[in-house]
Write a protein that holds these residues in place. Structure first.
Motif, short mmCIF file in Angstrom:
data_model
loop_
_atom_site.label_atom_id
_atom_site.label_comp_id
_atom_site.label_asym_id
_atom_site.label_seq_id
_atom_site.Cartn_x
_atom_site.Cartn_y
_atom_site.Cartn_z
N HIS A 94 0.85 -1.19 0.00
CA HIS A 94 0.00 0.00 0.00
C HIS A 94 0.88 1.24 0.00
N ALA A 95 0.50 2.23 -0.78
CA ALA A 95 1.29 3.45 -0.92
C ALA A 95 1.53 4.12 0.44
N GLU A 96 0.56 4.03 1.34
CA GLU A 96 0.71 4.67 2.65
C GLU A 96 1.85 4.05 3.46
N ASP A 97 2.23 2.82 3.13
CA ASP A 97 3.28 2.13 3.87
C ASP A 97 4.67 2.36 3.29
N MET A 98 4.76 3.15 2.23
CA MET A 98 6.04 3.37 1.56
C MET A 98 6.66 4.69 1.99
N GLU A 99 7.96 4.66 2.22
CA GLU A 99 8.69 5.88 2.53
C GLU A 99 9.31 6.41 1.24
N LEU A 100 9.18 7.72 1.05
CA LEU A 100 9.67 8.33 -0.18
C LEU A 100 10.77 9.35 0.12
N ALA A 101 11.72 9.40 -0.79
CA ALA A 101 12.74 10.45 -0.71
C ALA A 101 12.09 11.77 -1.11
N GLU A 102 12.68 12.86 -0.68
CA GLU A 102 12.15 14.17 -1.00
C GLU A 102 12.07 14.35 -2.52
N GLY A 103 10.94 14.81 -3.00
CA GLY A 103 10.73 15.03 -4.43
C GLY A 103 10.14 13.84 -5.17
N SER A 104 10.18 12.66 -4.55
CA SER A 104 9.63 11.46 -5.19
C SER A 104 8.13 11.38 -4.96
N PHE A 105 7.45 10.67 -5.84
CA PHE A 105 6.01 10.48 -5.69
C PHE A 105 5.64 9.11 -6.26
N ILE A 106 4.41 8.69 -5.98
CA ILE A 106 3.95 7.36 -6.37
C ILE A 106 2.86 7.46 -7.43
N ARG A 107 2.95 6.56 -8.41
CA ARG A 107 1.88 6.36 -9.39
C ARG A 107 1.67 4.85 -9.49
N ASN A 108 0.43 4.43 -9.59
CA ASN A 108 0.16 3.01 -9.77
C ASN A 108 0.37 2.63 -11.23
N ILE A 109 1.01 1.49 -11.42
CA ILE A 109 1.24 0.94 -12.74
C ILE A 109 0.33 -0.28 -12.89
N ARG A 110 -0.49 -0.27 -13.91
CA ARG A 110 -1.42 -1.38 -14.15
C ARG A 110 -1.08 -2.03 -15.48
N VAL A 111 -0.96 -3.36 -15.45
CA VAL A 111 -0.72 -4.12 -16.68
C VAL A 111 -1.73 -5.25 -16.77
N HIS A 112 -2.08 -5.59 -17.99
CA HIS A 112 -2.99 -6.69 -18.27
C HIS A 112 -2.18 -7.81 -18.94
N VAL A 113 -2.35 -9.00 -18.42
CA VAL A 113 -1.66 -10.16 -18.97
C VAL A 113 -2.72 -11.18 -19.37
N LYS A 114 -2.71 -11.55 -20.63
CA LYS A 114 -3.65 -12.55 -21.12
C LYS A 114 -2.96 -13.89 -21.11
N LEU A 115 -3.48 -14.80 -20.31
CA LEU A 115 -2.89 -16.13 -20.21
C LEU A 115 -3.56 -17.05 -21.22
N LEU A 116 -2.73 -17.68 -22.02
CA LEU A 116 -3.24 -18.61 -23.04
C LEU A 116 -2.91 -20.04 -22.61
N PRO A 117 -3.77 -20.98 -22.96
CA PRO A 117 -3.46 -22.39 -22.62
C PRO A 117 -2.22 -22.87 -23.35
N ASP A 118 -1.49 -23.78 -22.71
CA ASP A 118 -0.30 -24.35 -23.34
C ASP A 118 -0.70 -25.12 -24.59
N ASN A 119 0.14 -25.08 -25.60
CA ASN A 119 -0.10 -25.81 -26.83
C ASN A 119 0.70 -27.09 -26.91
N ASP A 120 1.34 -27.47 -25.80
CA ASP A 120 2.18 -28.69 -25.80
C ASP A 120 1.34 -29.93 -25.80
#
Length: 91
Positions: free
Chosen positions: A65-91
């Motif tokens: 959680h962002a509230e639990d993170m300590e930041l250096a002066e001038g730093s800030f937090i942004r959430n990074i969101r990624v989507h991963v599509k899982l495909l079934p194995d073809n083996d």
């Protein structure tokens, strides 16, 4: 699957760029000449980190959680969101 992680952005001292670290993902870092490019590079880094872990059957860590993170002066937090599509194995 959707993954969201807090990223710490630190402005460069000598230009308008940013260095980005994702504390929950070991050694996951990015850099960009401006905020938009730094966030895009961070998104790519998070996606690649997760894909490697999934391919290696590794553990995907939970989100700090962002509230639990300590930041250096001038730093800030942004959430990074990624989507991963899982495909079934073809083996």
């Amino acid at each position: 699957m959707t993954f969201t992680y807090p990223a710490v952005l630190t402005p460069h001292k000598d230009d308008k760029g940013y260095h980005v670290t994702v504390p929950d993902l070991e050694c996951c870092e990015a850099d960009g000449p401006d905020l938009e490019d730094a966030l895009e590079a961070a998104r790519d880094a998070v996606y690649n980190w997760i894909m490697v872990e999934l391919e290696d059957n590794g553990d995907i860590p939970g989100q700090t959680h962002a509230e639990d993170m300590e930041l250096a002066e001038g730093s800030f937090i942004r959430n990074i969101r990624v989507h991963v599509k899982l495909l079934p194995d073809n083996d």
